[in-house]
Enzyme design. Sequence first.
Site, PDB file in Angstrom:
ATOM      1  N   ARG A 285     -49.773   8.652  48.744  1.00  0.00           N
ATOM      2  CA  ARG A 285     -50.385   8.003  47.569  1.00  0.00           C
ATOM      3  C   ARG A 285     -51.561   8.828  47.046  1.00  0.00           C
ATOM      4  O   ARG A 285     -52.371   9.351  47.795  1.00  0.00           O
ATOM      5  CB  ARG A 285     -50.880   6.604  47.922  1.00  0.00           C
ATOM      6  CG  ARG A 285     -51.727   6.014  46.789  1.00  0.00           C
ATOM      7  CD  ARG A 285     -51.928   4.539  46.881  1.00  0.00           C
ATOM      8  NE  ARG A 285     -52.459   4.113  48.153  1.00  0.00           N
ATOM      9  CZ  ARG A 285     -52.495   2.836  48.538  1.00  0.00           C
ATOM     10  NH1 ARG A 285     -52.016   1.885  47.754  1.00  0.00           N
ATOM     11  NH2 ARG A 285     -52.994   2.514  49.707  1.00  0.00           N
TER      12      ARG A 285
ATOM     13  N   ARG B 113     -55.457 -12.933  53.468  1.00  0.00           N
ATOM     14  CA  ARG B 113     -55.061 -12.078  54.586  1.00  0.00           C
ATOM     15  C   ARG B 113     -55.335 -12.731  55.920  1.00  0.00           C
ATOM     16  O   ARG B 113     -55.011 -12.152  56.955  1.00  0.00           O
ATOM     17  CB  ARG B 113     -55.864 -10.783  54.519  1.00  0.00           C
ATOM     18  CG  ARG B 113     -55.171  -9.649  53.785  1.00  0.00           C
ATOM     19  CD  ARG B 113     -56.187  -8.539  53.666  1.00  0.00           C
ATOM     20  NE  ARG B 113     -55.645  -7.236  53.714  1.00  0.00           N
ATOM     21  CZ  ARG B 113     -55.439  -6.476  52.640  1.00  0.00           C
ATOM     22  NH1 ARG B 113     -55.654  -6.956  51.443  1.00  0.00           N
ATOM     23  NH2 ARG B 113     -55.011  -5.250  52.777  1.00  0.00           N
TER      24      ARG B 113
ATOM     25  N   ARG C 192     -57.096   8.026  48.858  1.00  0.00           N
ATOM     26  CA  ARG C 192     -58.017   6.994  49.326  1.00  0.00           C
ATOM     27  C   ARG C 192     -58.463   7.304  50.751  1.00  0.00           C
ATOM     28  O   ARG C 192     -57.669   7.772  51.568  1.00  0.00           O
ATOM     29  CB  ARG C 192     -57.308   5.626  49.303  1.00  0.00           C
ATOM     30  CG  ARG C 192     -57.554   4.839  48.052  1.00  0.00           C
ATOM     31  CD  ARG C 192     -56.659   3.632  47.902  1.00  0.00           C
ATOM     32  NE  ARG C 192     -56.630   2.705  49.021  1.00  0.00           N
ATOM     33  CZ  ARG C 192     -55.990   1.534  49.001  1.00  0.00           C
ATOM     34  NH1 ARG C 192     -55.332   1.157  47.898  1.00  0.00           N
ATOM     35  NH2 ARG C 192     -55.985   0.739  50.040  1.00  0.00           N
TER      36      ARG C 192
ATOM     37  N   LYS D 218     -47.035  -3.860  46.570  1.00  0.00           N
ATOM     38  CA  LYS D 218     -47.557  -5.072  45.920  1.00  0.00           C
ATOM     39  C   LYS D 218     -48.286  -4.710  44.631  1.00  0.00           C
ATOM     40  O   LYS D 218     -48.038  -5.279  43.574  1.00  0.00           O
ATOM     41  CB  LYS D 218     -48.546  -5.821  46.850  1.00  0.00           C
ATOM     42  CG  LYS D 218     -48.003  -6.112  48.231  1.00  0.00           C
ATOM     43  CD  LYS D 218     -49.034  -6.784  49.125  1.00  0.00           C
ATOM     44  CE  LYS D 218     -50.274  -5.968  49.438  1.00  0.00           C
ATOM     45  NZ  LYS D 218     -50.062  -4.829  50.363  1.00  0.00           N
TER      46      LYS D 218
ATOM     47  N   ARG E 181     -54.673  -0.059  59.925  1.00  0.00           N
ATOM     48  CA  ARG E 181     -54.385  -1.098  58.913  1.00  0.00           C
ATOM     49  C   ARG E 181     -53.095  -1.837  59.260  1.00  0.00           C
ATOM     50  O   ARG E 181     -52.998  -3.048  59.092  1.00  0.00           O
ATOM     51  CB  ARG E 181     -54.273  -0.463  57.524  1.00  0.00           C
ATOM     52  CG  ARG E 181     -55.631  -0.079  56.948  1.00  0.00           C
ATOM     53  CD  ARG E 181     -55.497   0.897  55.811  1.00  0.00           C
ATOM     54  NE  ARG E 181     -54.936   0.336  54.618  1.00  0.00           N
ATOM     55  CZ  ARG E 181     -54.389   1.066  53.639  1.00  0.00           C
ATOM     56  NH1 ARG E 181     -54.365   2.398  53.739  1.00  0.00           N
ATOM     57  NH2 ARG E 181     -53.908   0.490  52.571  1.00  0.00           N
TER      58      ARG E 181
HETATM   59  P1  AP5 Z   1     -48.939   0.263  46.331  1.00  0.00           P
HETATM   60  O1  AP5 Z   1     -48.218  -0.487  45.272  1.00  0.00           O
HETATM   61  O2  AP5 Z   1     -50.305   0.745  46.054  1.00  0.00           O
HETATM   62  O3  AP5 Z   1     -48.896  -0.572  47.681  1.00  0.00           O
HETATM   63  P2  AP5 Z   1     -49.682  -1.875  48.094  1.00  0.00           P
HETATM   64  O4  AP5 Z   1     -48.714  -2.804  48.737  1.00  0.00           O
HETATM   65  O5  AP5 Z   1     -50.476  -2.421  46.957  1.00  0.00           O
HETATM   66  O6  AP5 Z   1     -50.581  -1.258  49.244  1.00  0.00           O
HETATM   67  P3  AP5 Z   1     -52.144  -1.092  49.446  1.00  0.00           P
HETATM   68  O7  AP5 Z   1     -52.305   0.023  50.431  1.00  0.00           O
HETATM   69  O8  AP5 Z   1     -52.900  -0.949  48.178  1.00  0.00           O
HETATM   70  O9  AP5 Z   1     -52.439  -2.437  50.113  1.00  0.00           O
HETATM   71  P4  AP5 Z   1     -53.456  -2.816  51.146  1.00  0.00           P
HETATM   72  O10 AP5 Z   1     -53.108  -4.227  51.298  1.00  0.00           O
HETATM   73  O11 AP5 Z   1     -53.602  -2.085  52.413  1.00  0.00           O
HETATM   74  O12 AP5 Z   1     -54.797  -2.347  50.458  1.00  0.00           O
HETATM   75  P5  AP5 Z   1     -55.861  -3.171  49.659  1.00  0.00           P
HETATM   76  O13 AP5 Z   1     -56.289  -2.311  48.550  1.00  0.00           O
HETATM   77  O14 AP5 Z   1     -55.410  -4.557  49.395  1.00  0.00           O
HETATM   78  O15 AP5 Z   1     -47.991   1.497  46.759  1.00  0.00           O
HETATM   79  C1  AP5 Z   1     -48.349   2.427  47.763  1.00  0.00           C
HETATM   80  C2  AP5 Z   1     -47.779   3.808  47.415  1.00  0.00           C
HETATM   81  O16 AP5 Z   1     -46.356   3.771  47.364  1.00  0.00           O
HETATM   82  C3  AP5 Z   1     -48.210   4.336  46.033  1.00  0.00           C
HETATM   83  O17 AP5 Z   1     -48.361   5.713  46.138  1.00  0.00           O
HETATM   84  C4  AP5 Z   1     -47.029   3.985  45.107  1.00  0.00           C
HETATM   85  O18 AP5 Z   1     -46.959   4.911  44.055  1.00  0.00           O
HETATM   86  C5  AP5 Z   1     -45.856   4.067  46.050  1.00  0.00           C
HETATM   87  N1  AP5 Z   1     -44.835   3.050  45.803  1.00  0.00           N
HETATM   88  C6  AP5 Z   1     -45.074   1.749  45.479  1.00  0.00           C
HETATM   89  N2  AP5 Z   1     -43.919   1.060  45.387  1.00  0.00           N
HETATM   90  C7  AP5 Z   1     -42.935   1.951  45.671  1.00  0.00           C
HETATM   91  C8  AP5 Z   1     -41.511   1.832  45.762  1.00  0.00           C
HETATM   92  N3  AP5 Z   1     -40.899   0.654  45.554  1.00  0.00           N
HETATM   93  N4  AP5 Z   1     -40.790   2.937  46.079  1.00  0.00           N
HETATM   94  C9  AP5 Z   1     -41.425   4.129  46.317  1.00  0.00           C
HETATM   95  N5  AP5 Z   1     -42.758   4.303  46.237  1.00  0.00           N
HETATM   96  C10 AP5 Z   1     -43.523   3.223  45.929  1.00  0.00           C
HETATM   97  O19 AP5 Z   1     -57.033  -3.299  50.749  1.00  0.00           O
HETATM   98  C11 AP5 Z   1     -57.806  -2.198  51.158  1.00  0.00           C
HETATM   99  C12 AP5 Z   1     -58.892  -2.683  52.124  1.00  0.00           C
HETATM  100  O20 AP5 Z   1     -59.761  -3.629  51.446  1.00  0.00           O
HETATM  101  C13 AP5 Z   1     -58.392  -3.449  53.361  1.00  0.00           C
HETATM  102  O21 AP5 Z   1     -58.023  -2.567  54.401  1.00  0.00           O
HETATM  103  C14 AP5 Z   1     -59.626  -4.289  53.697  1.00  0.00           C
HETATM  104  O22 AP5 Z   1     -60.621  -3.524  54.332  1.00  0.00           O
HETATM  105  C15 AP5 Z   1     -60.155  -4.685  52.327  1.00  0.00           C
HETATM  106  N6  AP5 Z   1     -59.584  -5.946  51.838  1.00  0.00           N
HETATM  107  C16 AP5 Z   1     -58.795  -6.127  50.741  1.00  0.00           C
HETATM  108  N7  AP5 Z   1     -58.450  -7.409  50.607  1.00  0.00           N
HETATM  109  C17 AP5 Z   1     -59.023  -8.072  51.650  1.00  0.00           C
HETATM  110  C18 AP5 Z   1     -59.000  -9.428  52.085  1.00  0.00           C
HETATM  111  N8  AP5 Z   1     -58.311 -10.377  51.414  1.00  0.00           N
HETATM  112  N9  AP5 Z   1     -59.683  -9.757  53.215  1.00  0.00           N
HETATM  113  C19 AP5 Z   1     -60.380  -8.827  53.886  1.00  0.00           C
HETATM  114  N10 AP5 Z   1     -60.429  -7.522  53.555  1.00  0.00           N
HETATM  115  C20 AP5 Z   1     -59.750  -7.150  52.435  1.00  0.00           C
END
Ligand code: AP5
Length: 218
Positions: A127, A88, A160, A13, A171
């Site tokens: 990552r 979420r 991270r 995403k 997660r």
């Molecule tokens: P990346 O693009 O970073 O993936 P992503 O879908 O953004 O995944 P995240 O892990 O960042 O999402 P998340 O939802 O768990 O974390 P968030 O930060 O929102 O890609 C991942 C890896 O793959 C990278 O290395 C990239 O280079 C590689 N890659 C990407 N696309 C690729 C492809 N097509 N092919 C190959 N490789 C690829 O949340 C973190 C924490 O914050 C949560 O656990 C929670 O505690 C809190 N939080 C955040 N939002 C909320 C909310 N709304 N409510 C409550 N808690 C929240």
Amino acid sequence: MRLVLLGPPGAGKGTQAKVLSKEYKIPHISTGDILREAVKAQTPIGLKAKVYMDKGELVPDEVVIEMVAQRVAKPDCGKGFMLDGFPRTAAQAKSLDATLVKLNRPVDLVIYFKTSVETIIQRLSGRRVCRICGENYHVKNIPPKVAGKCDKDGGELYQRNDDKEETILNRIKVYDNTVPEIISYYEGKGILRTVSGDFDVDEAYDHLSKLFVKENLK
Ligand code: AP5
């Protein structure tokens, strides 16, 4: 274009949102990024959020709902925005709608990145993130030119806290427990579209671009 990007951790995403937000000149609003900034700055929200984030649990609704309500009301969201990682929970989805109705900025489309568990684990465990600018890399899929250094500013790349295997599994569990109600909510509104999260970066981008044309989004 007002989009919600929905999908499991590691679905890609954030990677797609960064490119698309530049191309369409609309802000990329990642609740994960905002919370990580707050943790780094040790603000009261950051100190509270860290406890949940380190375990891979969701930060309480009242914290993130208010944070996003303030962000989407800013003038730069007038032309559109791309929400990544929010909503979420059903409570977050409903409150987002209420906020956006008041602002006359309803969500156009919710893009659901349906992704296999193998892909999630492979991506998250590899990552690496730049300490300075937050750019994301992957040790195999998207490696930096020089190992351990950011291509843009030479910043150190780190893993991270929540990308350690045990936390990744939690997660995924948290995501599996909360996503069905959000999917039903947006399906009911007729604005959910599903794309594969297993595509490589360019393929995913192609699919999204074609989808935007088909949906007449600008
Ligand atoms: P990346 O693009 O970073 O993936 P992503 O879908 O953004 O995944 P995240 O892990 O960042 O999402 P998340 O939802 O768990 O974390 P968030 O930060 O929102 O890609 C991942 C890896 O793959 C990278 O290395 C990239 O280079 C590689 N890659 C990407 N696309 C690729 C492809 N097509 N092919 C190959 N490789 C690829 O949340 C973190 C924490 O914050 C949560 O656990 C929670 O505690 C809190 N939080 C955040 N939002 C909320 C909310 N709304 N409510 C409550 N808690 C929240």
